[in-house]
Design a protein around this motif. Structure first.
Motif, short mmCIF file in Angstrom:
data_model
loop_
_atom_site.label_atom_id
_atom_site.label_comp_id
_atom_site.label_asym_id
_atom_site.label_seq_id
_atom_site.Cartn_x
_atom_site.Cartn_y
_atom_site.Cartn_z
N PRO A 67 0.82 -1.22 0.00
CA PRO A 67 0.00 0.00 0.00
C PRO A 67 0.85 1.27 0.00
O PRO A 67 2.01 1.26 0.41
N GLY A 68 0.26 2.33 -0.48
CA GLY A 68 0.93 3.62 -0.49
C GLY A 68 0.78 4.29 -1.83
O GLY A 68 0.33 3.69 -2.81
N ALA A 69 1.17 5.53 -1.87
CA ALA A 69 1.00 6.33 -3.08
C ALA A 69 1.77 5.78 -4.27
O ALA A 69 1.35 5.91 -5.41
N SER A 70 2.93 5.15 -4.01
CA SER A 70 3.73 4.66 -5.13
C SER A 70 3.45 3.20 -5.47
O SER A 70 3.97 2.68 -6.44
N SER A 71 2.66 2.52 -4.65
CA SER A 71 2.27 1.12 -4.89
C SER A 71 3.46 0.25 -5.27
O SER A 71 3.53 -0.29 -6.36
N HIS A 72 4.40 0.09 -4.36
CA HIS A 72 5.55 -0.79 -4.59
C HIS A 72 5.09 -2.24 -4.60
O HIS A 72 4.06 -2.58 -4.03
N LEU A 73 5.89 -3.08 -5.23
CA LEU A 73 5.58 -4.51 -5.28
C LEU A 73 6.58 -5.30 -4.47
O LEU A 73 7.77 -4.95 -4.43
N GLY A 74 6.11 -6.38 -3.87
CA GLY A 74 7.02 -7.32 -3.23
C GLY A 74 7.70 -8.17 -4.29
O GLY A 74 7.40 -8.08 -5.48
N LYS A 75 8.64 -8.99 -3.85
CA LYS A 75 9.36 -9.88 -4.77
C LYS A 75 8.38 -10.86 -5.39
O LYS A 75 7.52 -11.42 -4.71
N GLY A 76 8.51 -11.09 -6.69
CA GLY A 76 7.63 -12.01 -7.38
C GLY A 76 7.91 -13.45 -7.03
O GLY A 76 9.03 -13.82 -6.67
N ARG A 77 6.86 -14.27 -7.11
CA ARG A 77 7.02 -15.70 -6.89
C ARG A 77 6.22 -16.44 -7.95
O ARG A 77 5.25 -15.90 -8.50
N LEU A 78 6.63 -17.66 -8.24
CA LEU A 78 5.95 -18.46 -9.24
C LEU A 78 4.54 -18.81 -8.76
O LEU A 78 4.35 -19.28 -7.65
N PHE A 79 3.56 -18.54 -9.62
CA PHE A 79 2.17 -18.89 -9.34
C PHE A 79 1.83 -20.19 -10.05
O PHE A 79 1.22 -21.09 -9.46
N TYR A 80 2.22 -20.30 -11.34
CA TYR A 80 1.96 -21.52 -12.11
C TYR A 80 2.87 -21.57 -13.33
O TYR A 80 3.13 -20.55 -13.95
N GLN A 81 3.33 -22.78 -13.67
CA GLN A 81 4.15 -23.02 -14.86
C GLN A 81 3.39 -23.98 -15.77
O GLN A 81 3.03 -25.08 -15.34
N TYR A 82 3.10 -23.55 -17.01
CA TYR A 82 2.39 -24.40 -17.97
C TYR A 82 3.37 -25.31 -18.69
O TYR A 82 4.52 -24.96 -18.91
N GLY A 83 2.89 -26.48 -19.07
CA GLY A 83 3.69 -27.43 -19.82
C GLY A 83 2.82 -28.10 -20.86
O GLY A 83 1.67 -27.72 -21.08
N GLY A 84 3.36 -29.11 -21.49
CA GLY A 84 2.59 -29.88 -22.45
C GLY A 84 2.81 -29.42 -23.88
O GLY A 84 3.27 -28.31 -24.14
N PRO A 85 2.46 -30.29 -24.82
CA PRO A 85 2.74 -30.03 -26.23
C PRO A 85 1.67 -29.22 -26.96
O PRO A 85 1.88 -28.81 -28.10
N GLU A 86 0.52 -28.97 -26.33
CA GLU A 86 -0.55 -28.28 -27.04
C GLU A 86 -0.18 -26.83 -27.33
O GLU A 86 0.60 -26.22 -26.61
N ARG A 87 -0.77 -26.30 -28.41
CA ARG A 87 -0.53 -24.91 -28.79
C ARG A 87 -1.22 -23.98 -27.80
O ARG A 87 -2.23 -24.32 -27.22
N GLY A 88 -0.67 -22.80 -27.66
CA GLY A 88 -1.23 -21.79 -26.79
C GLY A 88 -0.27 -21.40 -25.69
O GLY A 88 0.49 -22.24 -25.18
N VAL A 89 -0.27 -20.12 -25.37
CA VAL A 89 0.63 -19.59 -24.35
C VAL A 89 -0.16 -18.67 -23.41
O VAL A 89 -1.22 -18.19 -23.76
N PRO A 90 0.39 -18.41 -22.22
CA PRO A 90 -0.24 -17.40 -21.38
C PRO A 90 -0.29 -16.07 -22.12
O PRO A 90 0.72 -15.60 -22.65
#
Length: 163
Positions: A67-90
């Protein structure tokens, strides 16, 4: 889409970061520079979490919004990793009112709970989905763009309304 176009001849930076524009439009701040190819992003319904996906690495990272006027972010962490041979990306990504995260990916749109677990995959006719948006008066319709078509499906949980 990644791999479908030539080099970006107008690239001005060595990195492809995520920036924040201040509400008054006068200040631009670098927020995230640890993702190879950021593409889609969305906030949790309470705006305490920022989700950012990477099309090249086929993953979603999540950041705590301080919170705050500049809205800083915390360190990022992995939420999900996609795999598999099907077409399509995030690519397209949104949250519903219960905090579930929807993201295009290999073979459809994935629905994740707030911890990243896959709850469901919405398969679409024809080509893989590229983006989507909540719609209609109750925000329970999901309009999905595929290569060459737009489809709609009804959901039980409303999406976070657009501003």
């Amino acid at each position: 889409n990644v791999g479908m176009v030539g080099d970006d001849l107008q690239r001005y930076n060595d990195k492809q970061p995520v920036y924040r524009i201040a509400p008054d439009g006068k200040q631009v701040s670098l927020m995230i520079d640890d993702i190879v190819y950021p593409n889609g992003l969305c906030f949790s319904p309470d705006e305490k979490l920022l989700y950012v996906n990477c099309s090249r690495e086929r993953l979603i990272r999540v950041y705590d919004v301080k919170p705050g006027a500049s809205s800083h972010l915390g360190k990022g962490r992995l939420f999900y990793q996609y795999g598999g041979p099907e077409r399509g990306v995030p690519d397209g990504m949104k949250c519903d009112m219960e905090g579930n995260v929807y993201c295009t990916g290999p073979g459809g749109i994935y629905v994740h709970d707030p911890a990243g677990k896959v709850l469901a995959r919405i398969r679409t006719p024809g080509h893989h989905p590229t983006n989507f948006a909540w719609g209609d008066d109750d925000w329970k319709s999901l309009y999905i763009t595929n290569i060459g078509s737009v489809v709609r499906t009804q959901l039980n949980i409303p999406g976070v309304p657009g501003r």
